[in-house]
Design a protein around this motif. Structure first.
Motif, PDB file in Angstrom:
ATOM      1  N   GLY A  65      -1.568 -36.587 -13.659  1.00 33.32           N
ATOM      2  CA  GLY A  65      -0.655 -35.637 -13.877  1.00 33.32           C
ATOM      3  C   GLY A  65      -1.150 -34.277 -14.583  1.00 33.32           C
ATOM      4  O   GLY A  65      -0.641 -33.549 -14.857  1.00 33.32           O
ATOM      5  N   SER A  66      -2.644 -34.496 -15.129  1.00 33.57           N
ATOM      6  CA  SER A  66      -3.023 -33.567 -16.001  1.00 33.57           C
ATOM      7  C   SER A  66      -3.826 -32.174 -15.277  1.00 33.57           C
ATOM      8  O   SER A  66      -3.994 -31.255 -15.770  1.00 33.57           O
ATOM      9  CB  SER A  66      -4.092 -33.956 -17.000  1.00 33.57           C
ATOM     10  OG  SER A  66      -5.379 -34.353 -16.119  1.00 33.57           O
ATOM     11  N   GLY A  67      -3.810 -32.348 -13.873  1.00 35.41           N
ATOM     12  CA  GLY A  67      -4.500 -31.379 -13.250  1.00 35.41           C
ATOM     13  C   GLY A  67      -4.614 -31.496 -11.625  1.00 35.41           C
ATOM     14  O   GLY A  67      -4.610 -32.748 -11.236  1.00 35.41           O
ATOM     15  N   MET A  68      -4.518 -30.565 -10.991  1.00 40.57           N
ATOM     16  CA  MET A  68      -4.984 -30.525  -9.579  1.00 40.57           C
ATOM     17  C   MET A  68      -5.737 -29.615  -9.015  1.00 40.57           C
ATOM     18  O   MET A  68      -5.407 -28.433  -9.285  1.00 40.57           O
ATOM     19  CB  MET A  68      -3.267 -30.397  -8.849  1.00 40.57           C
ATOM     20  CG  MET A  68      -2.587 -29.153  -9.095  1.00 40.57           C
ATOM     21  SD  MET A  68      -1.034 -29.214  -8.030  1.00 40.57           S
ATOM     22  CE  MET A  68      -1.689 -28.731  -6.314  1.00 40.57           C
ATOM     23  N   ARG A  69      -6.937 -30.020  -8.476  1.00 42.83           N
ATOM     24  CA  ARG A  69      -7.892 -29.344  -7.820  1.00 42.83           C
ATOM     25  C   ARG A  69      -7.907 -29.429  -6.361  1.00 42.83           C
ATOM     26  O   ARG A  69      -7.908 -30.468  -6.098  1.00 42.83           O
ATOM     27  CB  ARG A  69      -9.497 -29.597  -8.440  1.00 42.83           C
ATOM     28  CG  ARG A  69     -10.222 -28.526  -8.006  1.00 42.83           C
ATOM     29  CD  ARG A  69     -11.778 -29.064  -8.483  1.00 42.83           C
ATOM     30  NE  ARG A  69     -11.664 -29.271  -9.942  1.00 42.83           N
ATOM     31  CZ  ARG A  69     -11.762 -28.106 -10.761  1.00 42.83           C
ATOM     32  NH1 ARG A  69     -11.729 -26.910 -10.412  1.00 42.83           N
ATOM     33  NH2 ARG A  69     -11.896 -28.510 -12.057  1.00 42.83           N
ATOM     34  N   VAL A  84      -9.646 -24.198  -5.748  1.00 45.36           N
ATOM     35  CA  VAL A  84      -8.523 -23.621  -6.737  1.00 45.36           C
ATOM     36  C   VAL A  84      -7.918 -24.764  -7.500  1.00 45.36           C
ATOM     37  O   VAL A  84      -7.744 -25.796  -7.216  1.00 45.36           O
ATOM     38  CB  VAL A  84      -7.317 -22.844  -6.230  1.00 45.36           C
ATOM     39  CG1 VAL A  84      -8.249 -21.730  -5.359  1.00 45.36           C
ATOM     40  CG2 VAL A  84      -6.737 -23.734  -5.097  1.00 45.36           C
ATOM     41  N   SER A  85      -7.196 -24.441  -8.870  1.00 39.61           N
ATOM     42  CA  SER A  85      -6.769 -25.461  -9.617  1.00 39.61           C
ATOM     43  C   SER A  85      -5.816 -25.187 -10.471  1.00 39.61           C
ATOM     44  O   SER A  85      -5.759 -23.817 -10.924  1.00 39.61           O
ATOM     45  CB  SER A  85      -8.033 -26.236 -10.484  1.00 39.61           C
ATOM     46  OG  SER A  85      -8.588 -25.299 -11.410  1.00 39.61           O
ATOM     47  N   LEU A  86      -4.650 -25.955 -10.659  1.00 39.92           N
ATOM     48  CA  LEU A  86      -3.741 -25.827 -11.758  1.00 39.92           C
ATOM     49  C   LEU A  86      -3.913 -27.020 -12.687  1.00 39.92           C
ATOM     50  O   LEU A  86      -4.207 -28.194 -12.204  1.00 39.92           O
ATOM     51  CB  LEU A  86      -2.383 -26.063 -11.232  1.00 39.92           C
ATOM     52  CG  LEU A  86      -1.826 -24.935 -10.362  1.00 39.92           C
ATOM     53  CD1 LEU A  86      -0.687 -25.089  -9.723  1.00 39.92           C
ATOM     54  CD2 LEU A  86      -1.900 -23.529 -10.893  1.00 39.92           C
ATOM     55  N   GLU A  97      -2.776 -23.777 -16.738  1.00 37.18           N
ATOM     56  CA  GLU A  97      -3.733 -22.659 -16.426  1.00 37.18           C
ATOM     57  C   GLU A  97      -4.255 -22.861 -14.919  1.00 37.18           C
ATOM     58  O   GLU A  97      -4.033 -23.838 -14.463  1.00 37.18           O
ATOM     59  CB  GLU A  97      -4.881 -23.101 -17.439  1.00 37.18           C
ATOM     60  CG  GLU A  97      -4.668 -22.730 -19.015  1.00 37.18           C
ATOM     61  CD  GLU A  97      -5.951 -22.990 -19.873  1.00 37.18           C
ATOM     62  OE1 GLU A  97      -6.869 -22.920 -19.335  1.00 37.18           O
ATOM     63  OE2 GLU A  97      -5.685 -23.501 -20.888  1.00 37.18           O
ATOM     64  N   MET A  98      -4.878 -21.846 -14.849  1.00 34.65           N
ATOM     65  CA  MET A  98      -5.407 -21.487 -13.042  1.00 34.65           C
ATOM     66  C   MET A  98      -6.914 -21.495 -13.150  1.00 34.65           C
ATOM     67  O   MET A  98      -7.467 -20.896 -13.942  1.00 34.65           O
ATOM     68  CB  MET A  98      -4.597 -20.646 -12.543  1.00 34.65           C
ATOM     69  CG  MET A  98      -4.880 -20.609 -10.998  1.00 34.65           C
ATOM     70  SD  MET A  98      -4.154 -19.115 -10.268  1.00 34.65           S
ATOM     71  CE  MET A  98      -4.972 -17.763 -10.976  1.00 34.65           C
ATOM     72  N   GLY A  99      -7.674 -22.146 -12.219  1.00 33.55           N
ATOM     73  CA  GLY A  99      -8.833 -21.872 -12.057  1.00 33.55           C
ATOM     74  C   GLY A  99      -9.353 -21.666 -10.690  1.00 33.55           C
ATOM     75  O   GLY A  99      -8.584 -22.124  -9.545  1.00 33.55           O
ATOM     76  N   TYR A 100     -10.654 -21.330 -10.281  1.00 36.31           N
ATOM     77  CA  TYR A 100     -11.016 -21.142  -9.073  1.00 36.31           C
ATOM     78  C   TYR A 100     -12.525 -20.858  -8.859  1.00 36.31           C
ATOM     79  O   TYR A 100     -13.175 -20.286  -9.795  1.00 36.31           O
ATOM     80  CB  TYR A 100      -9.924 -19.917  -8.098  1.00 36.31           C
ATOM     81  CG  TYR A 100      -9.963 -18.637  -8.951  1.00 36.31           C
ATOM     82  CD1 TYR A 100     -10.948 -17.525  -8.957  1.00 36.31           C
ATOM     83  CD2 TYR A 100      -9.129 -18.396  -9.927  1.00 36.31           C
ATOM     84  CE1 TYR A 100     -10.880 -16.477  -9.578  1.00 36.31           C
ATOM     85  CE2 TYR A 100      -8.892 -17.313 -10.816  1.00 36.31           C
ATOM     86  CZ  TYR A 100      -9.705 -16.333 -10.467  1.00 36.31           C
ATOM     87  OH  TYR A 100      -9.770 -15.217 -11.423  1.00 36.31           O
ATOM     88  N   ALA A 101     -12.975 -21.271  -7.805  1.00 38.81           N
ATOM     89  CA  ALA A 101     -14.661 -20.741  -7.293  1.00 38.81           C
ATOM     90  C   ALA A 101     -14.629 -20.774  -6.063  1.00 38.81           C
ATOM     91  O   ALA A 101     -13.908 -21.720  -5.182  1.00 38.81           O
ATOM     92  CB  ALA A 101     -15.511 -22.032  -8.002  1.00 38.81           C
ATOM     93  N   LEU A 102     -15.380 -19.813  -5.654  1.00 43.33           N
ATOM     94  CA  LEU A 102     -15.673 -19.828  -4.105  1.00 43.33           C
ATOM     95  C   LEU A 102     -17.425 -19.670  -3.926  1.00 43.33           C
ATOM     96  O   LEU A 102     -17.974 -19.069  -4.710  1.00 43.33           O
ATOM     97  CB  LEU A 102     -15.031 -18.662  -3.620  1.00 43.33           C
ATOM     98  CG  LEU A 102     -14.953 -18.464  -2.146  1.00 43.33           C
ATOM     99  CD1 LEU A 102     -14.145 -19.303  -1.346  1.00 43.33           C
ATOM    100  CD2 LEU A 102     -14.436 -16.976  -1.809  1.00 43.33           C
ATOM    101  N   ALA A 103     -17.754 -20.274  -2.801  1.00 35.47           N
ATOM    102  CA  ALA A 103     -19.137 -20.136  -2.353  1.00 35.47           C
ATOM    103  C   ALA A 103     -19.478 -18.696  -1.913  1.00 35.47           C
ATOM    104  O   ALA A 103     -18.676 -17.977  -1.545  1.00 35.47           O
ATOM    105  CB  ALA A 103     -19.388 -21.028  -1.217  1.00 35.47           C
ATOM    106  N   ARG A 104     -20.607 -18.350  -2.557  1.00 34.61           N
ATOM    107  CA  ARG A 104     -20.816 -16.986  -2.466  1.00 34.61           C
ATOM    108  C   ARG A 104     -20.914 -16.413  -1.253  1.00 34.61           C
ATOM    109  O   ARG A 104     -20.515 -15.309  -1.017  1.00 34.61           O
ATOM    110  CB  ARG A 104     -22.319 -16.750  -3.198  1.00 34.61           C
ATOM    111  CG  ARG A 104     -22.515 -15.382  -3.123  1.00 34.61           C
ATOM    112  CD  ARG A 104     -24.137 -14.761  -4.121  1.00 34.61           C
ATOM    113  NE  ARG A 104     -24.844 -16.102  -4.417  1.00 34.61           N
ATOM    114  CZ  ARG A 104     -26.144 -15.892  -4.450  1.00 34.61           C
ATOM    115  NH1 ARG A 104     -26.571 -14.589  -4.189  1.00 34.61           N
ATOM    116  NH2 ARG A 104     -26.939 -16.899  -4.746  1.00 34.61           N
TER     117      ARG A 104
END
Length: 183
Positions: A65-69, A84-86, A97-104
């Motif tokens: 339960g510490s994160g979901m990507r 994308v993640s929480l 916190e939130m994070g994200y990354a996308l292929a160029r």
């Protein structure tokens, strides 16, 4: 930490879903790109093992339960183009916190905003979060514009918070309260 169970979220062009071993190659391709990893704290990946380890850590975070990507997949092709993640949930304050990354190859197409809108809706409604935070390198103008477009407010500046590829890097903190969310 919240109890997390496998989910799929849909937008007009995207499916957001839990990641697993089938994603190793595509996930690696995203983070092996030096332009994608430019502002990422670990630098570009150089081995598929890094992708395998990251996905294993993602699955462990689901379990505890510490994160979901969530993998970001194009509905039309099934191609995994990012994530994308929480994460870093603080239950007593109903924040994370939130994070994200996308292929160029997919930059500039509005995919990150589309995926994050769905993720924010899930966070603020299903997970009952009150606040979602993100930190961005101030040189990453595109990421800052995405957050501001989604309603995040710039809340602070921390010089040399990270060491990125051997160099000190600053952070700009952003936050979005549920009451300011335009979902």
């Amino acid at each position: 930490m919240p109890t997390l169970s496998p989910i799929e979220l849909f937008t007009p062009r995207l499916k957001l879903r839990w990641m697993d071993e089938r994603d190793v190659d595509a996930h690696y391709a995203v983070f092996a790109d030096p332009e994608v990893a430019r502002y990422w704290s670990s630098g570009p990946w150089t081995s598929l093992d890094q992708s395998r380890e990251h996905i294993a850590a993602t699955q462990a975070a689901y379990a505890d339960g510490s994160g979901m990507r969530l993998g970001v997949e194009l509905i039309d092709t099934g191609e995994l183009i990012g994530n994308v993640s929480l994460h870093r949930f603080v239950d007593t304050s109903r924040r994370c916190e939130m994070g994200y990354a996308l292929a160029r190859a997919h930059w500039g197409g509005g995919y990150v905003s589309e995926a994050l809108r769905a993720l924010l809706a899930y966070g603020f409604t299903t997970l009952d979060l009150n606040r979602i935070e993100a930190d961005v390198d101030p040189r990453n103008g595109a990421s800052a514009r995405v957050l501001e477009k989604l309603g995040f407010h710039k809340e602070g500046y921390m010089p040399e918070r990270w060491i990125v590829q051997g160099e000190p890097a600053d952070t700009v903190y952003y936050g979005l309260l549920r009451r300011h969310w335009n979902g």
